[in-house]
Design an enzyme around this catalytic site. Structure first.
Site, PDB file in Angstrom:
ATOM      1  CB  THR A   1      -0.935   0.061   1.235  1.00 49.44           C
ATOM      2  OG1 THR A   1      -1.976  -0.889   1.074  1.00 49.44           O
ATOM      3  CG2 THR A   1      -1.571   1.408   1.457  1.00 49.44           C
TER       4      THR A   1
ATOM      5  NE  ARG B   1      -8.804  -7.811   2.055  1.00 48.23           N
ATOM      6  CZ  ARG B   1      -7.850  -6.893   2.215  1.00 48.23           C
ATOM      7  NH1 ARG B   1      -7.420  -6.196   1.189  1.00 48.23           N
ATOM      8  NH2 ARG B   1      -7.327  -6.683   3.400  1.00 48.23           N
TER       9      ARG B   1
ATOM     10  CG  ASP C   1      -6.830  -0.813   5.585  1.00 47.31           C
ATOM     11  OD1 ASP C   1      -6.470  -1.634   4.710  1.00 47.31           O
ATOM     12  OD2 ASP C   1      -6.031  -0.052   6.168  1.00 47.31           O
TER      13      ASP C   1
HETATM   14  N1  ASP Z   1      -4.070  -2.362   3.973  1.00 50.56           N
HETATM   15  C1  ASP Z   1      -4.037  -3.039   2.699  1.00 50.56           C
HETATM   16  C2  ASP Z   1      -5.214  -3.941   2.602  1.00 50.56           C
HETATM   17  O1  ASP Z   1      -5.524  -4.640   3.546  1.00 50.56           O
HETATM   18  C3  ASP Z   1      -2.797  -3.825   2.471  1.00 50.56           C
HETATM   19  C4  ASP Z   1      -1.551  -3.260   3.041  1.00 50.56           C
HETATM   20  O2  ASP Z   1      -1.474  -2.105   3.417  1.00 50.56           O
HETATM   21  O3  ASP Z   1      -0.569  -3.984   3.127  1.00 50.56           O
HETATM   22  O4  ASP Z   1      -5.796  -4.000   1.549  1.00 50.56           O
END
Ligand code: ASP
Length: 340
Positions: free
Chosen positions: A203, A231, A234
């Site tokens: 991210t 899916r 967040d």
């Molecule tokens: N937060 C992101 C998600 O769950 C993934 C990440 O930040 O590593 O989609």
């Protein structure tokens, strides 16, 4: 009263504050992240480290330049996130991870602190820069979150750049998917999946404060490797992976999204700062260490209305950088306790 009068004379109300009777410049600053996870020095070659540092430096410098030129924090976070989305190194835009079905589904959101206006997109598959679409949702639609094909149809009305889904293909992420699938067998169809930050995290995000004292936050991601069933993490959920409010703070998160949604990480940090009188940095450290106790891994970047820049993470590393009028440039990858 005196402050109002001076502000009226100078005509720059929010850009100036009174400190000990002296007019002081509103501090500006920006913090970025490129994901958190099992990132340790032993496993990273010098050239990989250099590549990440170069990309982070480019993103923070471009975002900061916007602020220095008097641009908005919204423009600064957008700029920085575009640089990271266009790099194959990070799990967002070009470098997005693979879903279980070997394609890519991206999420993003953006928020501005002066009126808590926000925009988000979820599960888009053909948008070159999802952060631009999230911003368009905020500025040019009456909605906050658009998903999938509807979001893409909206992008077409604005002539935002669309790409074939294989634009996001990278060998490195495909290898991660293969490793993930191995780890998932013998129950590959389970919705409940083991979480291994070594191959599932990523991210990008940015938070900033501008010369007007306005805060903004932006977050963009490919989500988690081998994710299934549409899916959504967040990153596009306002209050979970992204939040900005001029009265408290701006936060962008990275980590195991399910936990960040359940614990409303970004807005919880700002609420603690607002209602418990803590600094945003202390609130962030608290929330991220509490998250670790329930099994949630990841981190956040934070800016407060006084221009204090910070980060907190409970993983081995987080790609990150900060730069402000009162904060020298820092570009870091590993945990503070390990040598950079
Ligand atoms: N937060 C992101 C998600 O769950 C993934 C990440 O930040 O590593 O989609």
């Amino acid at each position: 009263m005196k402050k109002t009068l001076l502000a009226a004379i100078f005509g720059v109300i929010p850009a100036l504050t009174l400190a000990h009777g002296v007019l002081a410049e509103q501090p500006i600053g920006i913090v970025i992240h490129g994901g958190a996870g099992t990132i340790n020095k032993a496993q990273m070659s010098a050239s990989q480290q250099q590549a990440y540092e170069t990309a982070l430096t480019a993103a923070i410098e471009q975002g900061y330049a916007v602020l220095q030129q008097g641009g908005s924090s919204l423009d600064a976070v957008t700029r920085a996130v575009i640089v990271l989305e266009d790099s194959p190194l990070f799990n967002a835009g070009k470098g997005a991870v693979y879903t279980f079905d070997e394609s890519h589904e991206l999420d993003a959101s953006i928020m501005q602190g002066q009126d808590r206006n926000a925009g988000a997109v979820a599960g888009v598959t053909t948008i070159k820069n999802p952060i631009l679409l999230a911003r368009a949702v905020m500025e040019q639609s009456e909605h906050v979150m658009l998903a999938g094909t509807g979001a893409e149809a909206f992008a077409d009305t604005l002539k935002l750049v669309r790409v074939p889904n294989n634009y996001y293909n990278t060998e490195f992420r495909y290898d991660a998917l293969k490793r993930a699938k191995q780890a998932l067998s013998p129950q590959p169809h389970q919705a409940k999946m083991p979480f291994d930050p070594a191959w599932r995290m990523g991210t990008v995000g940015a938070v900033a404060i501008d010369k007007q004292g306005n805060l903004a936050a932006a977050t963009s991601t490919g989500g988690m490797t081998a994710k299934r069933y549409g899916r959504i993490g967040d990153a596009p959920v306002i209050g979970a992976g992204n939040f900005a409010d001029n009265s408290s703070c701006a936060v962008s998160a990275t980590g195991h999204g399910e936990y960040f949604i359940r614990y409303q990480v970004a807005s919880d940090i700002c609420a603690r700062a607002k209602y418990q009188g803590k600094t945003a940095a202390v609130a962030a450290a608290e929330v991220i260490s509490e998250l670790a106790t329930v099994g949630g891994t990841g981190g956040v970047i934070v800016v407060d209305p006084a221009g204090n820049l910070s980060w907190a993470f409970n993983t081995e590393g987080m790609y990150r950088a900060m730069l402000g009028s009162k904060t020298p440039l820092k570009v870091e990858i590993f945990n503070d306790k390990t040598a950079d």
